[in-house]
Design a protein around this motif. Sequence first.
Motif, PDB file in Angstrom:
ATOM      1  N   LEU A 136      -0.485  -5.247   4.596  1.00 34.52           N
ATOM      2  CA  LEU A 136      -0.032  -5.853   3.336  1.00 34.52           C
ATOM      3  C   LEU A 136      -0.712  -5.253   2.115  1.00 34.52           C
ATOM      4  O   LEU A 136      -0.053  -4.942   1.126  1.00 34.52           O
ATOM      5  CB  LEU A 136      -0.243  -7.369   3.370  1.00 34.52           C
ATOM      6  N   ASP A 137      -2.024  -5.081   2.146  1.00 32.61           N
ATOM      7  CA  ASP A 137      -2.729  -4.555   0.972  1.00 32.61           C
ATOM      8  C   ASP A 137      -2.259  -3.145   0.609  1.00 32.61           C
ATOM      9  O   ASP A 137      -2.058  -2.832  -0.567  1.00 32.61           O
ATOM     10  CB  ASP A 137      -4.242  -4.563   1.200  1.00 32.61           C
ATOM     11  N   GLU A 138      -2.069  -2.290   1.613  1.00 36.01           N
ATOM     12  CA  GLU A 138      -1.607  -0.928   1.335  1.00 36.01           C
ATOM     13  C   GLU A 138      -0.201  -0.918   0.751  1.00 36.01           C
ATOM     14  O   GLU A 138       0.087  -0.185  -0.192  1.00 36.01           O
ATOM     15  CB  GLU A 138      -1.659  -0.075   2.599  1.00 36.01           C
ATOM     16  N   VAL A 139       0.666  -1.764   1.308  1.00 38.25           N
ATOM     17  CA  VAL A 139       2.043  -1.834   0.804  1.00 38.25           C
ATOM     18  C   VAL A 139       2.045  -2.386  -0.616  1.00 38.25           C
ATOM     19  O   VAL A 139       2.716  -1.845  -1.501  1.00 38.25           O
ATOM     20  CB  VAL A 139       2.929  -2.683   1.742  1.00 38.25           C
ATOM     21  N   ARG A 140       1.269  -3.439  -0.860  1.00 40.71           N
ATOM     22  CA  ARG A 140       1.204  -4.019  -2.207  1.00 40.71           C
ATOM     23  C   ARG A 140       0.697  -2.996  -3.216  1.00 40.71           C
ATOM     24  O   ARG A 140       1.234  -2.882  -4.324  1.00 40.71           O
ATOM     25  CB  ARG A 140       0.310  -5.250  -2.209  1.00 40.71           C
ATOM     26  N   ASP A 141      -0.325  -2.232  -2.854  1.00 41.90           N
ATOM     27  CA  ASP A 141      -0.854  -1.206  -3.759  1.00 41.90           C
ATOM     28  C   ASP A 141       0.186  -0.138  -4.057  1.00 41.90           C
ATOM     29  O   ASP A 141       0.328   0.298  -5.210  1.00 41.90           O
ATOM     30  CB  ASP A 141      -2.111  -0.570  -3.169  1.00 41.90           C
ATOM     31  N   ALA A 142       0.919   0.288  -3.040  1.00 36.34           N
ATOM     32  CA  ALA A 142       1.958   1.300  -3.246  1.00 36.34           C
ATOM     33  C   ALA A 142       3.054   0.780  -4.172  1.00 36.34           C
ATOM     34  O   ALA A 142       3.532   1.501  -5.051  1.00 36.34           O
ATOM     35  CB  ALA A 142       2.547   1.720  -1.902  1.00 36.34           C
ATOM     36  N   LEU A 143       3.435  -0.478  -3.998  1.00 34.60           N
ATOM     37  CA  LEU A 143       4.461  -1.060  -4.864  1.00 34.60           C
ATOM     38  C   LEU A 143       3.946  -1.256  -6.284  1.00 34.60           C
ATOM     39  O   LEU A 143       4.693  -1.066  -7.250  1.00 34.60           O
ATOM     40  CB  LEU A 143       4.953  -2.380  -4.270  1.00 34.60           C
ATOM     41  N   SER A 144       2.688  -1.597  -6.426  1.00 36.74           N
ATOM     42  CA  SER A 144       2.103  -1.743  -7.766  1.00 36.74           C
ATOM     43  C   SER A 144       2.119  -0.417  -8.515  1.00 36.74           C
ATOM     44  O   SER A 144       2.378  -0.379  -9.719  1.00 36.74           O
ATOM     45  CB  SER A 144       0.669  -2.264  -7.671  1.00 36.74           C
ATOM     46  N   ARG A 145       1.849   0.671  -7.800  1.00 35.84           N
ATOM     47  CA  ARG A 145       1.886   2.002  -8.433  1.00 35.84           C
ATOM     48  C   ARG A 145       3.286   2.349  -8.934  1.00 35.84           C
ATOM     49  O   ARG A 145       3.436   3.119  -9.877  1.00 35.84           O
ATOM     50  CB  ARG A 145       1.387   3.072  -7.466  1.00 35.84           C
TER      51      ARG A 145
END
Length: 112
Positions: free
Chosen positions: A13-22
Motif C-alpha cells: 500500500l505505501d509504495e502504491v500510494r507514493d507512486a500515485l501521489s507522484r
Amino acid sequence: MKLVTAIIKPHMLDEVRDALSRLGVAGMTTTEVKGFGRQKGHTEIYRGAEYSVDFVPKIKLEIVVADDRAEAIVDAVKTSGRTGQIGDGKIFVSDMQQVVRIRTGESGPDAL
C-alpha cells in the motif's frame, strides 16, 4: 471519468500510494478486504498446528480520475504494486457516470 479499482497486497500500500501521489492523485479510498484467486488461500502454522486460510487479506483501492489519466494510474499501480509472486492482485477500470461533491454540489470532473 473512470473508476480504477485495484486489489493489492497489504504491504504494498505505501509504495502504491507514493507512486500515485507522484502522479498528483488527490484522493483515493482504501478498504481492507479478504478474498482468493487462483491460489485458493494457503496454509499456515500457528503454535504448532497447521490450519487453512481460505481468504487472503488484501487492500482494495478505489480511485476516480479523468479519462485521459486512467492509463497512467493503472501503470503506476501495476508497477509499484508488483512483487512478482502469486497473489499480486488485479486492476479493474470501469466507466464512472457521475461524481458529486456533497459539500459544494459540484459534479463531474470539477468534483474530483
